[in-house]
Design a protein around this motif. Structure first.
Motif: not given
Length: 464
Positions: A379-383, A410-413, A418-421, A423-429
């Motif tokens: 939910l808290e990804a950089p949308w 699930v994989e598409a979500l 991850l595309a919002l980051h 290519g970097n690792q997500a900041l949270d699990d």
């Protein structure tokens, strides 16, 4: 300058002051021309110029040596290195005051011989030390650089980085070796601590991998899939499935505050407690209440756990759900429209201490409906339109891929997050479970009522 000698004009003679290839100056001599024609006069003056040239060269060398020694002393003092100078012919070694103090000794407590160093070597380093020196002297190693341990005056060992260079005579024999010692104990301790942390993280990762389901259960009338991706080497998220009495499916999605090693351990403890409580004929609200009480005792207020517990009847599509601090569970219909939200109705576990049972939310799924449960890392990804629009973005993404299998959804979500980051690792699990109601399942065991009058379950674990 003019000069006269008995009325005769002086004769100027110039003698270069030369030492080897170096031209150090010139000697200009004004003399009576009658003197210069005497036998041996020129040779005498040329000898005088050679002596002067030698004196000038020696003086310059002394000044250069003094400056070099001063620079060396400043460099050594600034580097905090201990200096040693080893005469290979006599085995005598000069150890600088800093070299001795590095091991806790003053200048009078260590003698100037090779045995002083050798006697302080750690037993496990002796063979390597001998081999390293021999390889360097015999040309098998281009440089001498060696890490080893030396015994301190307090009987502990210090890690030392030794560097040195050999001086050889005209026959190529090693006659002298000069080098430095640098105390690297702090660095080695940090490396050891890092290795210990890495080892613990590897253990935690293996434990975590064993706790997460390896495959989705096969329940007639239901399709389900889940996944979890840690932001670091290990994560604090959890999802699990449970086979329940009456042919029902139980689903748990939880998130320990923070992430990393400590969160992974608390996640493992939480998962173990839930599974142990499910061995008893307890309603799901009681399972969550007992888990909360245990976490209150164990966390001391430093961490908390958000959790969603859901149970589904395959024959009717009825869902009971308790949300304690997680993002709202979403029900998306076969047309891709948001049908229902199942928000948090109690605080996260380890926060509320009242001896009461959580509130159960209920919803009935139609054939083709999707139930989506996820943690706040999704939910808290950089949308693009901000966190407040995160839920709408999640609904949109799932609606676009709703006809795919649950695992692909699930994989598409996750791919969208991850595309919002960039290519970097997500900041949270990231953790999500998607369930599709297909209808057609039938329950063999009657439902058991919860204390609040909603339908409930008797629980058991899936067989391993």
């Amino acid at each position: 300058m003019e000069a006269e000698f008995d009325g005769h004009a002086p004769m100027a003679q110039v003698f270069p002051l030369v030492s080897g290839p170096l031209r150090l100056g010139v000697l200009v001599l004004y003399a009576d021309c009658r003197l210069m024609v005497r036998p041996g006069a020129r040779e005498l003056l040329r000898g005088v110029s050679d002596v002067l040239a030698g004196m000038i060269k020696r003086r310059r060398a002394e000044e250069s040596l003094q400056a070099s020694e001063e620079r060396f002393a400043l460099a050594v003092g600034g580097s905090d290195a201990g200096i040693w100078d080893w005469d290979l012919r006599t085995d005598r070694v000069y150890f600088s005051p800093r070299w001795k103090s590095m091991l806790g000794f003053d200048e009078t407590e260590i003698q100037d011989n090779f045995g002083e160093w050798e006697a302080r070597l750690h037993p496990e380093d002796r063979e390597r030390a001998t081999r390293s020196l021999r390889d360097y002297f015999e040309g098998r190693a281009a440089d001498y650089e060696f890490e080893h341990r030396l015994r301190h005056k307090d009987e502990t060992y210090r890690w030392i980085l030794a560097r040195g260079a050999v001086v050889r005579d005209v026959r190529g024999n090693a006659v002298r070796m000069v080098g430095s010692h640098l105390d690297i104990t702090e660095r080695k301790l940090e490396e050891h601590a890092s290795q210990e942390r890495q080892s613990r993280m590897l253990i935690a990762q293996k434990i975590q991998q064993r706790l997460l389901p390896q495959e989705a259960p096969a329940i007639p009338g239901l399709e389900v899939a889940g996944a979890s991706r840690a932001a670091e080497y290990t994560g604090g998220d959890l999802f699990d499935y449970f086979a329940l009495e009456g042919g029902q499916l139980g689903v748990c999605v939880a998130d320990v505050s923070g992430h990393g090693y400590e969160s992974a351990l608390l996640m493992a403890t939480t998962a173990a407690r839930i599974r142990s409580y499910l061995e008893f004929p307890l309603a799901m609200d009681e399972v969550m209440a007992r888990t909360n009480r245990a976490l209150v005792r164990e966390t001391d207020g430093e961490r908390f756990v958000t959790m969603t517990m859901a149970w589904i009847e395959p024959d009717t599509g009825r869902v009971g759900l308790i949300n304690a601090g997680n993002p709202a569970g979403l029900v998306i219909d076969a047309e891709g429209q948001l049908k229902a939200r199942l928000p948090s109705v109690v605080p996260p576990l380890a926060v509320w201490t009242e001896n009461c049972l959580p509130v159960v939310s209920e919803v009935e799924l139609a054939v083709g409906d999707l139930l989506v449960i996820f943690t706040d890392g999704v939910l808290e990804a950089p949308w693009p339109r901000g966190r407040s629009k995160g839920e709408a973005e999640i609904v949109r993404i799932i609606a676009e891929v709703r006809e795919r299998g649950c695992a692909e959804i699930v994989e598409a979500l996750f791919a969208s997050v991850l595309a919002l980051h960039k290519g970097n690792q997500a900041l949270d699990d990231l953790t999500a479970v998607v369930l599709r109601y297909q209808g057609g399942g039938e329950s063999e065991t009657p439902m058991v009522g919860n204390r609040d009058g909603s339908f409930g379950v008797q629980a058991r674990r899936f067989e391993e």
